[in-house]
Design an enzyme around this catalytic site. Structure first.
Site, PDB file in Angstrom:
ATOM      1  N   HIS A   1       0.799  -1.418  -0.014  1.00 33.33           N
ATOM      2  CA  HIS A   1       0.096   0.052   0.091  1.00 33.33           C
ATOM      3  C   HIS A   1       0.998   1.289  -0.157  1.00 33.33           C
ATOM      4  CE1 HIS A   1      -2.986   3.031   1.219  1.00 33.33           C
ATOM      5  NE2 HIS A   1      -2.232   3.252   2.332  1.00 33.33           N
TER       6      HIS A   1
ATOM      7  N   ASP B   1       7.331  22.937 -24.934  1.00 29.85           N
ATOM      8  CA  ASP B   1       7.409  21.593 -24.371  1.00 29.85           C
ATOM      9  C   ASP B   1       8.323  21.577 -23.099  1.00 29.85           C
ATOM     10  OD1 ASP B   1       7.305  19.000 -23.993  1.00 29.85           O
ATOM     11  OD2 ASP B   1       6.495  18.421 -26.236  1.00 29.85           O
TER      12      ASP B   1
ATOM     13  N   TRP C   1       7.384  -0.401   3.998  1.00 30.21           N
ATOM     14  CA  TRP C   1       8.130   0.217   2.936  1.00 30.21           C
ATOM     15  C   TRP C   1       9.376   0.640   3.134  1.00 30.21           C
ATOM     16  CZ3 TRP C   1       9.114   5.411   1.547  1.00 30.21           C
ATOM     17  CH2 TRP C   1       9.366   6.420   2.615  1.00 30.21           C
TER      18      TRP C   1
ATOM     19  N   SER D   1      12.929   6.909 -13.007  1.00 28.32           N
ATOM     20  CA  SER D   1      12.078   7.509 -13.912  1.00 28.32           C
ATOM     21  C   SER D   1      11.718   8.830 -13.126  1.00 28.32           C
ATOM     22  CB  SER D   1      10.465   6.688 -13.647  1.00 28.32           C
ATOM     23  OG  SER D   1       9.691   7.501 -13.702  1.00 28.32           O
ATOM     24  N   SER D   2      11.843   8.818 -11.699  1.00 22.64           N
ATOM     25  CA  SER D   2      11.929  10.296 -11.055  1.00 22.64           C
ATOM     26  C   SER D   2      12.920  11.043 -11.377  1.00 22.64           C
ATOM     27  CB  SER D   2      11.772  10.124  -9.517  1.00 22.64           C
ATOM     28  OG  SER D   2      10.901   8.831  -8.970  1.00 22.64           O
TER      29      SER D   2
ATOM     30  N   HIS E   1      13.185  11.398   4.347  1.00 24.08           N
ATOM     31  CA  HIS E   1      12.733  12.588   4.897  1.00 24.08           C
ATOM     32  C   HIS E   1      12.531  13.713   3.809  1.00 24.08           C
ATOM     33  CE1 HIS E   1      10.697  15.207   7.638  1.00 24.08           C
ATOM     34  NE2 HIS E   1      11.423  16.001   7.270  1.00 24.08           N
TER      35      HIS E   1
ATOM     36  N   GLU F   1      11.900  12.895   0.530  1.00 27.28           N
ATOM     37  CA  GLU F   1      11.108  12.375   0.087  1.00 27.28           C
ATOM     38  C   GLU F   1       9.521  12.877   0.563  1.00 27.28           C
ATOM     39  OE1 GLU F   1      10.530  10.406  -2.503  1.00 27.28           O
ATOM     40  OE2 GLU F   1       8.702   9.764  -2.351  1.00 27.28           O
TER      41      GLU F   1
ATOM     42  N   TYR G   1       9.009  15.706   1.829  1.00 27.54           N
ATOM     43  CA  TYR G   1       8.668  16.819   1.168  1.00 27.54           C
ATOM     44  C   TYR G   1       8.415  16.905  -0.588  1.00 27.54           C
ATOM     45  CZ  TYR G   1       9.050  18.622   5.924  1.00 27.54           C
ATOM     46  OH  TYR G   1       8.661  18.969   6.836  1.00 27.54           O
TER      47      TYR G   1
ATOM     48  N   SER H   1      -1.265  27.519  -3.613  1.00 27.75           N
ATOM     49  CA  SER H   1      -0.778  28.905  -3.723  1.00 27.75           C
ATOM     50  C   SER H   1      -1.177  29.353  -4.984  1.00 27.75           C
ATOM     51  CB  SER H   1       0.783  29.042  -3.537  1.00 27.75           C
ATOM     52  OG  SER H   1       1.424  28.420  -2.654  1.00 27.75           O
TER      53      SER H   1
ATOM     54  N   HIS I   1      14.710  12.229  12.940  1.00 25.83           N
ATOM     55  CA  HIS I   1      13.602  12.246  13.749  1.00 25.83           C
ATOM     56  C   HIS I   1      12.697  10.994  13.680  1.00 25.83           C
ATOM     57  CE1 HIS I   1      11.457  14.946  10.579  1.00 25.83           C
ATOM     58  NE2 HIS I   1      11.269  13.899  10.610  1.00 25.83           N
ATOM     59  N   HIS I   2      13.031  10.219  12.541  1.00 28.61           N
ATOM     60  CA  HIS I   2      12.245   8.831  12.180  1.00 28.61           C
ATOM     61  C   HIS I   2      12.703   7.683  12.956  1.00 28.61           C
ATOM     62  CE1 HIS I   2      10.073  10.425   8.781  1.00 28.61           C
ATOM     63  NE2 HIS I   2      11.095  11.061   8.715  1.00 28.61           N
TER      64      HIS I   2
ATOM     65  N   THR J   1       7.222  26.571   7.506  1.00 22.94           N
ATOM     66  CA  THR J   1       5.727  25.872   7.180  1.00 22.94           C
ATOM     67  C   THR J   1       4.541  26.700   7.852  1.00 22.94           C
ATOM     68  OG1 THR J   1       6.656  23.699   7.616  1.00 22.94           O
ATOM     69  CG2 THR J   1       4.371  23.801   7.249  1.00 22.94           C
TER      70      THR J   1
ATOM     71  N   LYS K   1       3.979  29.690   5.520  1.00 25.87           N
ATOM     72  CA  LYS K   1       3.019  29.593   4.333  1.00 25.87           C
ATOM     73  C   LYS K   1       1.570  29.461   4.732  1.00 25.87           C
ATOM     74  CE  LYS K   1       4.801  27.076   1.152  1.00 25.87           C
ATOM     75  NZ  LYS K   1       5.690  27.664   0.305  1.00 25.87           N
TER      76      LYS K   1
ATOM     77  N   ARG L   1       1.423   0.697  15.023  1.00 28.40           N
ATOM     78  CA  ARG L   1       1.018   0.447  13.875  1.00 28.40           C
ATOM     79  C   ARG L   1       1.666  -0.987  13.349  1.00 28.40           C
ATOM     80  NH1 ARG L   1       5.593   3.954  10.970  1.00 28.40           N
ATOM     81  NH2 ARG L   1       4.638   3.631   9.293  1.00 28.40           N
TER      82      ARG L   1
END
Lengths: 537, 422
Positions: A80, A109, A145, A172-173, A256, A258, A260, A271, A305-306, A331, A334, A453
């Site tokens: 998932h 293009d 994951w 690809s990314s 991390h 990622e 963002y 925005s 922090h993870h 943040t 924003k 979890r």
């Protein structure tokens, strides 16, 4: 003569439109076609990932095991996440970038159209490999994951397929990101300075750099896993002098930024939409750009922090706690800017605006729980509980996913030339907004009360909130068919015809061309009219 | 198409009403839940000084978020209501204000510093494991916990209790609500004294686990190759429950932790009983296997594999290894060992759960060379964890059972063969 020539071509020469037939989609190098392909692919993945989440929620409706075995449950949580992140959200934003970035900067293009075609066509193969693991010996990956060793090394025959598909997604990314960077830096229309670019372009520029910086890190980490399993290395095996925690450091150095990557383009979308429907320029354009850049910078120094519970030295814990708390500052800027944009505006609430306002509200709730998680000693309690699940789903579903939905409603008149059905759109919004909260809000409570979890079964005192959560998940999933119906309607060219400027308050070069946008947008660079750029000082 | 403010408000109220109704509907159900004493909505306060600091940090930051939320969302919803086009047709044109932007950059900074100071204090306290009165070594296994009372020569394993284990099987037909402390109960809890500074050292024998008892106020990862430290001083006697908090494979959800905190004198009696109350020699945790579970009499269920292991090994390992056991004895012990350790994946009827766990009917491993099968049981393979912590007798019996059931006929193996393969 040249002018006449160009003029004559504007009408009916066939190379101005797409070639007919199926091969058009396979061979296309047109940014609009590829944008559409990306968006369709991500939609398919959202539904596949969504079905997996329904398996998870169905099993968690009641304590005890009713539907699936624990190993398969773990596969579902793992798949998932991989499908939603790499197959759903990232291609959705890449699809938006494909469609909108060239139009927003006045380019014909993307800079590297053939690379663009390759970048897209890697994805179906990557996900065919990943999803095929559901049917092979040893079962699909079930180690999360995050792929922490040593657990992930217990994966069976699926393991090399998992690693290879991640490599393909990464390639690809990176191709997509390089394309966006080159286009933005080299192909802006004359007069479009960096600080006149629409916010969506800015956020994607920064996102693209995050992708280029972090995807190779992930590729390195999973390659080390591969050699640990098959080639006798012991990068992550303590018995051979390696270090299982090193994997986590490398993974989260990618992981991390990622998160963002998954949210910065969403900031750009919101925005764009809020000023349109508030009929008022975006408040604090410059500080929005600086805040985005600061968030991107900070995202590289907060990864651990993870890993607060992994046993870091006190100084490490403190550094990562302080740096993580700091992210709240840009943040916050924003969020305040969005609200100042709405303040004293003249707002209407068409579907894109509803999703954008809900984004600000619900993403901020996700931000609050994020701030709580940043407090390291409290995180010793929150870590790996449903509180974390609630937190990141608040930022990723009513956050990132809502922004994708808002963007599609906002730009689909430009893509198809037809307005979506507003009543259906509003119904879709209210059902989504209600069910998403029914799904994820109760997870804060069970998490705080002690439910870990990634467990297939739970102690009976968590039953009630899990039942509410499951009902919400099914409701949210089925509400999305309204969205599909609405999109199909536009694609079938039903509904009111869209004007070039489909929204009264919309600014930006994309609204200066016809709806639907011609197959080749700008053959001659457009004139930059200051009224069309966000930073109209 | 315009949304009028009244319509919007009405809709918002409907949403709020629906959400409240769905929450309220669930309230009566709690009253019936037997475990109603446990935390429901919020983090438990806990029974250590640290856990109280953590709880108060949690509540402080929560209230801070609430206040900020009230202000920010208040401004937003006021704007949504008052600055919609029907009431405010002419939008303002301002789009920046350096002063305002500086203020709302600096203010959050100040709030964050206010939060960081108490958080730092708590973190420093938590990480100070010096001057402890005793040490417990915790080892995570797939999927049970090993506890070692350092310096006392007492160690044992703690795993999901039989009643929960039976009820948690797929389609068990047992209502989890009828099982007391479903999934939060173990066969043998970790017994600790109150009022002592207890140092915990965590490590793991296979994958990463995390040891978490919410009432103590923290969790910590148990990582192979690492020894992590934490500490607690428990204030009140009682039973505190927790679970493994790091994804550790198939039975991650079935790895509870139970701490029984006793007054000092009762704890000492308990400890003395563990040391001297049984003739079984105390062994170190590394080699012990469940044989060190000295209080074998407490192993509730007859035929439980732990009890078998004790019976087998209390004659001293060498003797057990030398004895030839009859086929019937091996099959009988093997059935129990198989049910306790293998059946969750390979099923009671040996059919397995393809594609992850292959069927054992005619399986190449089960019918092939015995050394390969012993090696796989001892070391694990893919999703199958290593079972090396079981006794030689149990392993030999379980292998014999699989080699002679469901139409397989691949011979009997003896504990000595397992001992030789280790």
């Amino acid at each position: 003569m040249a002018h006449e020539h160009a003029h004559a071509h504007d009408h009916d020469h066939e190379h101005h439109g797409p070639p007919p037939g199926l091969m058009r989609w396979v061979k296309t190098t047109n940014h609009k076609d590829l944008g559409t392909l990306y968006l369709c692919f991500s939609m398919l993945m959202f539904f596949i990932g969504g079905l997996m989440s329904l398996v998870i929620r169905a099993e968690l409706f009641e304590p005890g095991l009713q539907f699936v075995h624990p190993e398969f449950f773990n596969s579902m949580t793992t798949m998932h996440a991989l499908v939603m992140i790499f197959g759903g959200l990232m291609p959705a934003f890449t699809g938006l970038a494909n469609w909108m970035v060239p139009m927003m900067v006045g380019a014909g293009d993307l800079a590297l159209p053939r690379v663009n075609n390759w970048g897209f066509w890697l994805l179906p193969f990557a996900f065919a490999l990943l999803l095929s693991t559901l049917f092979i010996g040893g079962g699909a990956p079930a180690g999360g994951w995050t792929m922490y060793p040593p657990l992930v090394l217990q994966t069976g025959a699926a393991f090399p397929l998992l690693i290879f598909s991640i490599h393909l997604m990464g390639i690809s990314s990176i191709t997509g990101a390089i394309n966006v960077v080159v286009t933005i830096l080299n192909m802006r229309a004359p007069g479009m300075t960096l600080l006149k670019m629409p916010l969506f372009v800015w956020t994607w520029l920064i996102t693209a750099y995050l992708l280029i910086a972090t995807m190779p890190v992930l590729a390195g980490a999973v390659t080390m896993l591969l050699t640990d399993k098959y080639f006798g290395t012991t990068f992550f095996d303590a018995a051979g002098g390696g270090d299982p925690v090193m994997f986590q450091h490398i993974f989260w150095f990618f992981g991390h930024p990622e998160v963002y990557i998954l949210i910065l383009p969403a900031f750009g979308v919101v925005s764009t939409i809020i000023p349109t429907f508030a009929r008022k320029p975006l408040f604090g354009y410059d500080s929005m750009v600086y805040a985005t850049a600061s968030i991107a910078f900070l995202s590289f120094i907060v990864w651990a922090h993870h890993m607060f519970t992994v046993g870091m030295p006190l100084t490490g814990e403190l550094f990562f706690m302080f740096s993580t708390m700091l992210i709240a500052v840009p943040t916050g800027v924003k969020v305040f800017n969005w609200i100042a944009t709405m303040w004293k505006g003249s707002m209407t609430f068409e579907t894109p605006m509803l999703f954008a306002v809900a984004f600000v509200f619900l993403f901020t709730i996700g931000g609050f729980s994020g701030l709580m998680l940043a407090i390291a000693p409290a995180d010793f309690q929150y870590h790996d509980t449903y509180f974390v699940v609630a937190h990141f789903h608040y930022v990723l579903v009513p956050g990132a996913v809502f922004s994708v939905i808002a963007a599609i409603y906002y730009w689909i008149p430009k893509w198809t030339g037809h307005m979506y059905n507003e009543k259906l759109g509003k119904l879709h919004f209210w059902l989504s907004a209600i069910f998403i909260n029914v799904t994820f809000f109760p997870q804060h409570f069970v998490g705080l009360a002690g439910m870990p979890r990634r467990i297939p079964d739970y102690a009976v005192q968590f039953t009630d909130f899990n039942q509410i959560s499951t009902i919400g998940a099914f409701g949210f999933f089925f509400a999305q068919f309204l969205f599909i119906g609405n999109i199909m309607r536009c694609m079938a060219r039903k509904g009111e015809k869209a004007k070039a400027r489909a929204w009264e308050g919309a600014q930006g070069l994309e609204w200066t061309v016809a709806s639907p946008a011609p197959y080749h947008t700008f053959e001659v660079p457009p004139q930059i009219d200051d009224a069309e750029t966000q930073a109209a000082h | 198409m315009l949304e009028t403010g009244e319509m919007l408000l009405k809709k918002l109220m409907t949403v709020a009403g629906l959400m409240l109704a769905s929450l309220a509907a669930s309230v009566p159900a709690w009253a019936e839940t037997p475990a109603a004493a446990q935390a429901k909505w919020n983090m438990p306060v806990g029974v250590t000084e640290i856990s109280r600091s953590v709880h108060s940090l949690h509540m402080t930051i929560f209230y801070v978020c609430c206040v900020i939320g009230l202000v920010v969302f208040g401004a937003m919803f006021y704007s949504v209501f008052a600055h919609r086009r029907s009431r405010h047709p002419k939008p303002a044109t301002f789009h920046e204000s350096t002063l305002v932007e500086i203020i709302w950059t600096v203010l959050p900074f100040v709030v964050l510093i206010g939060m960081a100071i108490p958080a730092t204090g708590t973190l420093v306290k938590m990480s100070d494991t010096s001057n402890s009165d005793m040490t417990i070594k915790i080892t995570g296994y797939q999927w049970l916990w090993g506890y070692d009372y350092v310096g006392e020569g007492v160690s044992f394993y703690s795993r999901l209790d039989e009643a929960s284990n039976a009820a948690r099987q797929l389609d068990s037909g047992i209502d989890p609500a009828s099982v007391e402390n479903y999934l939060l109960n173990v066969d043998k809890p970790l017994v600790l004294p109150v009022g002592q500074k207890i140092r915990f050292q965590m490590t793991s024998a296979d994958v990463i686990h995390a040891w978490w008892v919410p009432a103590l106020g923290w969790k910590k990862d148990a990582i192979p190759g690492y020894v992590n430290e934490m500490w607690a001083r428990i204030d009140e006697p009682g039973i505190y429950r927790g679970q493994c908090a790091e994804l550790c494979g198939r039975d991650h959800g079935f790895m509870p932790i139970v701490v029984e905190a006793l007054p000092q004198d009762e704890y000492e009696q308990w400890l003395a009983k563990q040391k001297g109350g049984d003739e079984a020699p105390a062994q170190s945790a590394e080699t012990a296997a469940p044989a060190t579970e000295a209080a074998a009499t407490e192993s509730a269920v007859a035929g439980d594999m732990d009890a078998d292991a004790d019976a087998g090994e209390s004659e001293a390992p060498a003797a057990a290894a030398g004895d030839e056991l009859s086929r019937d004895a091996l099959m009988e012990t093997g059935r129990n060992a198989y049910q306790a350790n293998c059946s969750a994946c390979h099923q009671a009827d040996g059919n397995g759960l393809p594609p992850t766990f292959p069927s054992l009917h005619g399986s190449a491993v089960v019918n092939g060379p015995v050394d390969a099968q012993i090696a796989q049981v001892l070391e694990g393979k893919n999703a199958m964890p290593p079972f090396g912590y079981l006794s030689d007798k149990d392993i030999a019996a379980a292998i014999t059972y699989t080699r002679n059931s469901w139409g397989n006929d691949a011979g009997v193996i003896q504990p000595a063969q397992v001992a030789a393969a280790r």
